[in-house]
Design a protein around this motif. Sequence first.
Motif, PDB file in Angstrom:
ATOM      1  N   ARG A   1     125.590  89.367  84.539  1.00 25.79           N
ATOM      2  CA  ARG A   1     125.790  90.137  83.231  1.00 25.79           C
ATOM      3  C   ARG A   1     125.937  89.307  81.929  1.00 25.79           C
ATOM      4  O   ARG A   1     126.660  88.130  81.976  1.00 25.79           O
ATOM      5  CB  ARG A   1     127.226  90.795  83.524  1.00 25.79           C
ATOM      6  CG  ARG A   1     127.070  92.041  84.640  1.00 25.79           C
ATOM      7  CD  ARG A   1     128.490  92.488  84.773  1.00 25.79           C
ATOM      8  NE  ARG A   1     128.569  93.427  85.929  1.00 25.79           N
ATOM      9  CZ  ARG A   1     129.678  93.888  86.287  1.00 25.79           C
ATOM     10  NH1 ARG A   1     130.829  93.705  85.752  1.00 25.79           N
ATOM     11  NH2 ARG A   1     129.584  94.802  87.435  1.00 25.79           N
TER      12      ARG A   1
ATOM     13  N   LYS B   1     125.334  83.370  82.735  1.00 24.16           N
ATOM     14  CA  LYS B   1     125.705  84.728  82.961  1.00 24.16           C
ATOM     15  C   LYS B   1     127.083  84.695  83.622  1.00 24.16           C
ATOM     16  O   LYS B   1     127.549  83.885  84.325  1.00 24.16           O
ATOM     17  CB  LYS B   1     124.739  85.393  83.660  1.00 24.16           C
ATOM     18  CG  LYS B   1     123.435  85.485  82.969  1.00 24.16           C
ATOM     19  CD  LYS B   1     123.244  86.430  81.794  1.00 24.16           C
ATOM     20  CE  LYS B   1     121.819  86.307  81.175  1.00 24.16           C
ATOM     21  NZ  LYS B   1     121.847  86.873  79.757  1.00 24.16           N
TER      22      LYS B   1
ATOM     23  N   THR C   1     121.950  94.237  81.950  1.00 21.20           N
ATOM     24  CA  THR C   1     122.708  93.564  83.206  1.00 21.20           C
ATOM     25  C   THR C   1     121.462  93.396  84.274  1.00 21.20           C
ATOM     26  O   THR C   1     120.561  94.427  84.332  1.00 21.20           O
ATOM     27  CB  THR C   1     123.338  94.311  83.953  1.00 21.20           C
ATOM     28  OG1 THR C   1     124.804  94.436  83.071  1.00 21.20           O
ATOM     29  CG2 THR C   1     123.939  93.804  85.146  1.00 21.20           C
TER      30      THR C   1
ATOM     31  N   GLU D   1     124.976  90.912  90.365  1.00 24.94           N
ATOM     32  CA  GLU D   1     124.678  91.260  88.866  1.00 24.94           C
ATOM     33  C   GLU D   1     124.758  89.991  88.208  1.00 24.94           C
ATOM     34  O   GLU D   1     125.851  89.356  88.376  1.00 24.94           O
ATOM     35  CB  GLU D   1     125.603  92.397  88.458  1.00 24.94           C
ATOM     36  CG  GLU D   1     124.874  93.666  89.110  1.00 24.94           C
ATOM     37  CD  GLU D   1     125.741  94.764  88.399  1.00 24.94           C
ATOM     38  OE1 GLU D   1     125.371  96.315  88.654  1.00 24.94           O
ATOM     39  OE2 GLU D   1     126.829  94.744  87.663  1.00 24.94           O
TER      40      GLU D   1
ATOM     41  N   ARG E   1     120.366  93.325  87.735  1.00 29.86           N
ATOM     42  CA  ARG E   1     120.944  93.714  89.194  1.00 29.86           C
ATOM     43  C   ARG E   1     119.957  93.536  90.102  1.00 29.86           C
ATOM     44  O   ARG E   1     118.919  93.845  90.201  1.00 29.86           O
ATOM     45  CB  ARG E   1     121.226  95.136  89.003  1.00 29.86           C
ATOM     46  CG  ARG E   1     121.968  95.819  90.439  1.00 29.86           C
ATOM     47  CD  ARG E   1     122.448  96.959  90.339  1.00 29.86           C
ATOM     48  NE  ARG E   1     123.139  97.668  91.457  1.00 29.86           N
ATOM     49  CZ  ARG E   1     124.319  97.379  91.742  1.00 29.86           C
ATOM     50  NH1 ARG E   1     125.293  97.061  90.701  1.00 29.86           N
ATOM     51  NH2 ARG E   1     124.764  98.055  92.817  1.00 29.86           N
TER      52      ARG E   1
END
Length: 208
Positions: free
Chosen positions: A176, A164, A184, A174, A186
């Motif tokens: 993403r 990621k 996402t 996060e 988080r």
Amino acid sequence: MFKKIFVDLCIKKNEAPTSVLKKLGLTNATYSKWTETSIPRETTLKKISDYFGVSIEYLKGEEKASEQQPNAIVLNNENIYIIPVYETVSAGFGAIPENNIIDYTPVYIHSKSEAENTICIKAKGDSMEPEIFDGDILQVYKTESINSDSIGIALVDGEDAYVKKIVYGYGWIELRSLNSKYQTMRFEKEETLRVRILGQVKKIIRNV
């Protein structure tokens, strides 16, 4: 000397040694027995010489590259390392019992210490498109700390490893995806302790 010449020829042909061995009907165990001072039997040398279009004398180090055909030029570069390619992210970092090495690939790395902490992983899925596609090979440097906005490997809850874009903020982190259809992940405050950084993606290798 023979083993280095063999690897250099594989690099020149843009093929992994394991791939060449398979095409020649040789095993990885055979490859592992070769040392800097030992050479294969004559029948094996003949197979290899025919495949690369070089002489047996060249494979033995008895003939210079200049005496060979153009496609037999050897890259004598000490910064080329043969790195294992793992089938999955988790397998590459030992997060799950399977530790599958599916291939080896030649990679240019600046130093021996960096090479010792480098692995390659076969990407799966489309969550990181359009930068990383299913089947791409990711060159990953093992580290527990990377800069925000870098693409890295993160382990969540000690079980699931993800490729990621990793972004930090004050009291949060996060994970993403680059593909907008994926949400996402988080983590805030104490939840950030659920995330452990395993490595940073340094290069994307794509076969075309």
